[in-house]
Design a protein around this motif. Structure first.
Motif, PDB file in Angstrom:
ATOM      1  N   ARG A 100       4.124 -13.365 -11.325  1.00 45.69           N
ATOM      2  CA  ARG A 100       3.584 -14.301 -10.432  1.00 45.69           C
ATOM      3  C   ARG A 100       3.503 -13.435  -9.087  1.00 45.69           C
ATOM      4  NH1 ARG A 100       7.336 -19.409 -10.229  1.00 45.69           N
ATOM      5  NH2 ARG A 100       6.619 -19.315  -8.224  1.00 45.69           N
ATOM      6  N   GLY A 101       2.393 -13.373  -8.407  1.00 44.77           N
ATOM      7  CA  GLY A 101       2.041 -12.517  -7.219  1.00 44.77           C
ATOM      8  C   GLY A 101       2.584 -13.146  -6.150  1.00 44.77           C
ATOM      9  N   PRO A 106       7.041  -8.662  -0.255  1.00 43.55           N
ATOM     10  CA  PRO A 106       5.820  -8.349   0.919  1.00 43.55           C
ATOM     11  C   PRO A 106       6.222  -7.170   1.964  1.00 43.55           C
ATOM     12  CG  PRO A 106       6.735 -10.439   1.606  1.00 43.55           C
ATOM     13  CD  PRO A 106       7.369 -10.267   0.279  1.00 43.55           C
ATOM     14  N   THR A 107       7.661  -6.838   1.789  1.00 45.00           N
ATOM     15  CA  THR A 107       8.255  -5.766   2.560  1.00 45.00           C
ATOM     16  C   THR A 107       8.068  -4.621   1.844  1.00 45.00           C
ATOM     17  OG1 THR A 107      10.658  -6.260   2.067  1.00 45.00           O
ATOM     18  CG2 THR A 107       9.413  -7.587   3.993  1.00 45.00           C
ATOM     19  N   ASP A 108       7.944  -4.414   0.493  1.00 47.06           N
ATOM     20  CA  ASP A 108       8.253  -3.301  -0.075  1.00 47.06           C
ATOM     21  C   ASP A 108       7.052  -2.302   0.203  1.00 47.06           C
ATOM     22  OD1 ASP A 108       8.048  -1.383  -2.211  1.00 47.06           O
ATOM     23  OD2 ASP A 108       9.555  -2.449  -3.225  1.00 47.06           O
ATOM     24  N   ASP A 110       5.953   0.426  -1.233  1.00 48.64           N
ATOM     25  CA  ASP A 110       5.293   0.860  -2.231  1.00 48.64           C
ATOM     26  C   ASP A 110       4.081  -0.323  -2.523  1.00 48.64           C
ATOM     27  OD1 ASP A 110       6.451   3.288  -2.246  1.00 48.64           O
ATOM     28  OD2 ASP A 110       7.832   2.309  -3.845  1.00 48.64           O
ATOM     29  N   LEU A 111       4.068  -1.343  -2.170  1.00 51.63           N
ATOM     30  CA  LEU A 111       3.265  -2.279  -2.552  1.00 51.63           C
ATOM     31  C   LEU A 111       2.187  -2.641  -1.172  1.00 51.63           C
ATOM     32  CD1 LEU A 111       5.268  -4.885  -4.773  1.00 51.63           C
ATOM     33  CD2 LEU A 111       3.680  -2.790  -5.254  1.00 51.63           C
ATOM     34  N   GLY A 112       1.044  -2.170  -1.351  1.00 49.39           N
ATOM     35  CA  GLY A 112       0.144  -2.244  -0.411  1.00 49.39           C
ATOM     36  C   GLY A 112       0.269  -1.431   0.899  1.00 49.39           C
ATOM     37  N   GLY A 113      -0.680  -1.489   1.868  1.00 52.89           N
ATOM     38  CA  GLY A 113      -0.399  -0.533   3.074  1.00 52.89           C
ATOM     39  C   GLY A 113      -1.150   0.649   3.007  1.00 52.89           C
ATOM     40  N   ASN A 114      -1.923   0.905   2.110  1.00 52.65           N
ATOM     41  CA  ASN A 114      -2.463   2.131   1.612  1.00 52.65           C
ATOM     42  C   ASN A 114      -3.919   2.086   1.834  1.00 52.65           C
ATOM     43  OD1 ASN A 114      -1.848   4.818   0.862  1.00 52.65           O
ATOM     44  ND2 ASN A 114      -2.318   4.427  -1.301  1.00 52.65           N
ATOM     45  N   GLY A 115      -4.477   1.489   2.600  1.00 50.62           N
ATOM     46  CA  GLY A 115      -5.816   1.733   2.836  1.00 50.62           C
ATOM     47  C   GLY A 115      -6.715   0.806   2.045  1.00 50.62           C
ATOM     48  N   PRO A 116      -7.987   1.299   2.152  1.00 48.69           N
ATOM     49  CA  PRO A 116      -9.023   0.575   1.464  1.00 48.69           C
ATOM     50  C   PRO A 116      -9.089   0.241   0.187  1.00 48.69           C
ATOM     51  CG  PRO A 116     -10.135   2.082   3.139  1.00 48.69           C
ATOM     52  CD  PRO A 116      -8.750   2.557   2.755  1.00 48.69           C
ATOM     53  N   GLY A 117      -8.350   0.849  -0.756  1.00 48.70           N
ATOM     54  CA  GLY A 117      -8.289   0.680  -2.075  1.00 48.70           C
ATOM     55  C   GLY A 117      -7.145  -0.173  -2.616  1.00 48.70           C
ATOM     56  N   ASP A 118      -6.497  -0.778  -1.783  1.00 44.36           N
ATOM     57  CA  ASP A 118      -5.336  -1.573  -2.114  1.00 44.36           C
ATOM     58  C   ASP A 118      -5.767  -2.688  -3.222  1.00 44.36           C
ATOM     59  OD1 ASP A 118      -3.013  -0.414  -1.383  1.00 44.36           O
ATOM     60  OD2 ASP A 118      -3.035  -1.607   0.833  1.00 44.36           O
ATOM     61  N   ASN A 119      -6.689  -3.452  -2.729  1.00 50.01           N
ATOM     62  CA  ASN A 119      -7.079  -4.482  -3.673  1.00 50.01           C
ATOM     63  C   ASN A 119      -8.052  -4.698  -4.661  1.00 50.01           C
ATOM     64  OD1 ASN A 119      -5.058  -6.055  -2.038  1.00 50.01           O
ATOM     65  ND2 ASN A 119      -6.491  -6.288  -0.358  1.00 50.01           N
ATOM     66  N   VAL A 120      -8.447  -3.189  -5.043  1.00 50.23           N
ATOM     67  CA  VAL A 120      -9.575  -2.980  -5.999  1.00 50.23           C
ATOM     68  C   VAL A 120      -8.718  -2.545  -7.392  1.00 50.23           C
ATOM     69  CG1 VAL A 120     -11.394  -1.723  -6.799  1.00 50.23           C
ATOM     70  CG2 VAL A 120     -11.092  -2.292  -4.536  1.00 50.23           C
ATOM     71  N   LYS A 121      -9.078  -3.740  -8.698  1.00 56.33           N
ATOM     72  CA  LYS A 121      -8.166  -3.377  -9.590  1.00 56.33           C
ATOM     73  C   LYS A 121      -8.986  -3.830 -10.717  1.00 56.33           C
ATOM     74  CE  LYS A 121      -3.534  -3.958  -7.888  1.00 56.33           C
ATOM     75  NZ  LYS A 121      -3.491  -3.697  -6.448  1.00 56.33           N
ATOM     76  N   LEU A 122      -9.645  -5.101 -10.691  1.00 56.62           N
ATOM     77  CA  LEU A 122     -10.425  -5.700 -11.912  1.00 56.62           C
ATOM     78  C   LEU A 122     -11.641  -4.916 -12.207  1.00 56.62           C
ATOM     79  CD1 LEU A 122      -9.476  -9.282 -11.110  1.00 56.62           C
ATOM     80  CD2 LEU A 122      -8.465  -7.798 -12.540  1.00 56.62           C
ATOM     81  N   VAL A 123     -11.566  -3.797 -12.604  1.00 57.47           N
ATOM     82  CA  VAL A 123     -12.868  -3.055 -13.124  1.00 57.47           C
ATOM     83  C   VAL A 123     -12.545  -2.684 -14.817  1.00 57.47           C
ATOM     84  CG1 VAL A 123     -13.941  -1.004 -12.781  1.00 57.47           C
ATOM     85  CG2 VAL A 123     -13.056  -1.982 -10.911  1.00 57.47           C
ATOM     86  N   GLY A 385      13.040  -8.927  -9.669  1.00 52.78           N
ATOM     87  CA  GLY A 385      12.512  -8.639 -10.894  1.00 52.78           C
ATOM     88  C   GLY A 385      10.932  -8.232 -11.075  1.00 52.78           C
ATOM     89  N   THR A 386      10.173  -9.337 -10.267  1.00 53.91           N
ATOM     90  CA  THR A 386       8.791  -9.105 -10.435  1.00 53.91           C
ATOM     91  C   THR A 386       8.523  -7.903  -9.620  1.00 53.91           C
ATOM     92  OG1 THR A 386       8.411 -11.531 -10.545  1.00 53.91           O
ATOM     93  CG2 THR A 386       6.791 -10.224  -9.523  1.00 53.91           C
ATOM     94  N   THR A 387       9.022  -7.701  -8.502  1.00 56.11           N
ATOM     95  CA  THR A 387       8.542  -6.529  -7.773  1.00 56.11           C
ATOM     96  C   THR A 387       8.951  -5.166  -8.398  1.00 56.11           C
ATOM     97  OG1 THR A 387       8.928  -7.727  -5.678  1.00 56.11           O
ATOM     98  CG2 THR A 387       9.062  -5.233  -5.436  1.00 56.11           C
ATOM     99  N   TYR A 388      10.035  -5.210  -9.112  1.00 56.63           N
ATOM    100  CA  TYR A 388      10.423  -4.154 -10.092  1.00 56.63           C
ATOM    101  C   TYR A 388       9.374  -3.839 -11.229  1.00 56.63           C
ATOM    102  CZ  TYR A 388      12.486  -1.059 -13.551  1.00 56.63           C
ATOM    103  OH  TYR A 388      12.928  -0.258 -14.554  1.00 56.63           O
TER     104      TYR A 388
END
Length: 522
Positions: A100-101, A106-108, A110-123, A385-388
């Motif tokens: 579950r998202g 949200p403070t990790d 490694d998850l996000g905060g890495n520029g324009p490509g963060d939310n592109v996945k469903l290709v 657990g989910t984050t890991y």
């Protein structure tokens, strides 16, 4: 005609590799037995390292357009008939256990905060293959479709490849020809691993009587199934051994029987748009190189597709190998550079095989496995657990063993924002390495590498403590230092380790002339 490299296989991995070789300045030909893109249901998403790699080559707009097309198609289509599970945003799955998202930390960092490509996945895989085919055409790469490799002979100077259209000579041959790779077999690579225990069916089909099916992933007394999210999409997993004939087309009767056995619902399959069967055969070549023959993608490793690792693992192979093989062809590579391909990629491939094996263990319908599944499910319902699990499946953990003590070393470089408004990825479209030199004090060390390394003298907005960052052409950090904390490895040593000896420069040159100042150095 002779080429520097012959690539056998024109799927996403082969095309990605060919594009990397072309931007590296070497000639390449791709041989692909199919005449059109295979429309069988395959990977539907990209992980973080894959998106980062494609972004660094200027392909992020194409990825965004493909994802938007997918989302629009889903919204236009009718939802599958069935009992919805509901719940928050889907963040992936482990062995069919939905992640579950809303449980991601949200403070990790490694998850996000890495520029324009963060939310592109469903290709989807077919979309990516089309994007890479367009890229290959732009680079002038020759792709011979409908041509099949039938054999080859390797010698000290190259490889003579026999095809259904004749022979072609290459300095190197790379097998990107899938899990049943003929290149791997003819070259004599060993392929140890574990035998399969499941038969799975995945299809886009017209069905009736689906009202009892639950959307998403579901465990049943006889196996596991997934229904949706696209109308007509169904996947079943059965634990009863391998199919008798894996090459035979999947019939409506075979698919229908599997659905009924796993789901217990009286589903009637009235037609099949596309269908495939697969197993959990898990094998990996012990080395990815034998002389002038190399392997990448499924030719080097096979496993079940659970967790969406296969396509992304192959793209990582192509990115790692491309610049190293190009440098070897050009003659400016360090002597052992090509050996680092197996050294860096084999452990990541081995990890993927272990994680897919673990998912099979959690999917089994026996009592012990279902007890284990309950434990894993409970863990997946926690934030930690989910984050890991999401971090592992997304690939953000991947790191190469590179000397030094900086936390960015060996990791995929963050898409840092620079003072002029550009980002790190904007300076990597040409496939060269990149040295960020905010103070202007590092350019002298990089003088002589101007043909292989672009030096950018701009302040780094997001990490002002960085005194310098050397990023390899594949986007992984080869050297880094912070202000007041110099690296124990000199920059010059890192440059020679990865890029060989500096070029001999003519009189009158200067480090300043070789620095691309795109902002005010700080």
């Amino acid at each position: 005609m002779s080429y520097d490299v012959v690539v056998a296989g024109g799927g996403p991995v082969g095309l990605m590799l060919a594009c990397e070789l072309a931007v590296g300045g070497v000639s390449v030909v791709v041989i692909e037995r199919l005449t059109e893109i295979d429309q069988t249901v395959k990977a539907g998403s990209l992980n973080t390292p894959s998106v980062e790699a494609l972004h660094r080559r200027g392909l992020l707009p194409a990825l965004r357009a493909a994802e938007e097309e997918n989302l629009a198609a889903f919204m236009r289509g009718n939802a599958p008939k069935g009992r919805p599970q509901g719940g928050p945003k889907f963040a992936g799955h482990f062995a069919g256990i939905v992640l579950r998202g809303d449980l991601l930390d949200p403070t990790d960092p490694d998850l996000g905060g890495n520029g324009p490509g963060d939310n592109v996945k469903l290709v989807g895989q077919q979309q990516l293959e089309w994007i890479l085919a367009e890229r290959a055409a732009e680079l002038g790469i020759e792709v011979r479709k409908g041509v099949e490799l039938t054999g080859f002979e390797a010698d000290e100077d190259g490889v003579t490849v026999t095809t259904t259209e004749g022979t072609v000579r290459g300095g190197w041959l790379v097998g990107c020809d899938g899990g049943r790779s003929l290149v791997r077999k003819l070259a004599g690579f060993d392929f140890p691993g574990t035998d399969p225990e499941i038969t799975a069916h995945q299809a886009m089909a017209a069905m009736e009587g689906t009202e009892e099916l639950r959307l998403g992933w579901n465990a049943t007394p006889t196996g596991v199934y997934a229904y949706g999210p696209m109308p007509g999409r169904i996947l079943t997993v059965e634990f009863g051994g391998v199919p008798k004939d894996r090459d035979a087309p999947v019939t409506t009767e075979e698919l229908q029987d599997s659905i009924r056995r796993v789901t217990g619902a009286p589903v009637v399959v009235t037609g099949i748009k596309t269908a495939t069967r697969f197993t959990d055969n898990a094998r990996q070549a012990s080395t990815y190189r034998k002389g002038r023959v190399l392997l990448a993608g499924d030719a080097a490793h096979v496993h079940s597709p659970f967790g969406g690792q296969g396509l992304n693992l192959g793209l990582g192979d192509a990115m790692n190998l491309g610049w190293k093989l190009a440098a070897t062809v050009r003659g400016d590579a360090p002597q052992d550079l090509l050996d680092t391909y197996t050294a860096e990629r084999h452990p990541i491939g081995a990890w993927v095989l272990e994680w897919t094996r673990a998912q099979i263990a959690v999917m089994r319908p026996d009592r012990h496995a279902r007890a284990l599944r309950a434990v894993v499910t409970n863990l997946a319902e926690t934030v930690a657990g989910t984050t890991y699990l999401v971090k592992q499946l997304s690939g953000v953990w991947q790191r190469y063993d590179i000397p030094g003590d900086h936390p960015l070393l060996g990791r995929s470089a963050p898409d840092l924002e620079l003072a002029d408004g550009s980002r790190l990825a904007d300076h990597m479209h040409t496939g060269r390495a990149l040295l960020l030199d905010p103070s202007g004090e590092l350019a002298a060390s990089a003088y002589g590498y101007r043909d292989r390394v672009e030096v950018v003298g701009s302040a780094i907005v997001e990490r002002p403590q960085l005194a310098g960052l050397l990023v390899r052409p594949d986007g992984f950090v080869a050297w880094a230092a912070d202000e007041g904390h110099p690296s124990p490895v000199p920059l010059g040593a890192a440059l020679s380790t990865w890029f060989g000896a500096p070029a001999v420069t003519g009189a009158g040159g200067s480090a300043e002339a070789e620095t691309k100042a795109v902002g005010t150095a700080s």
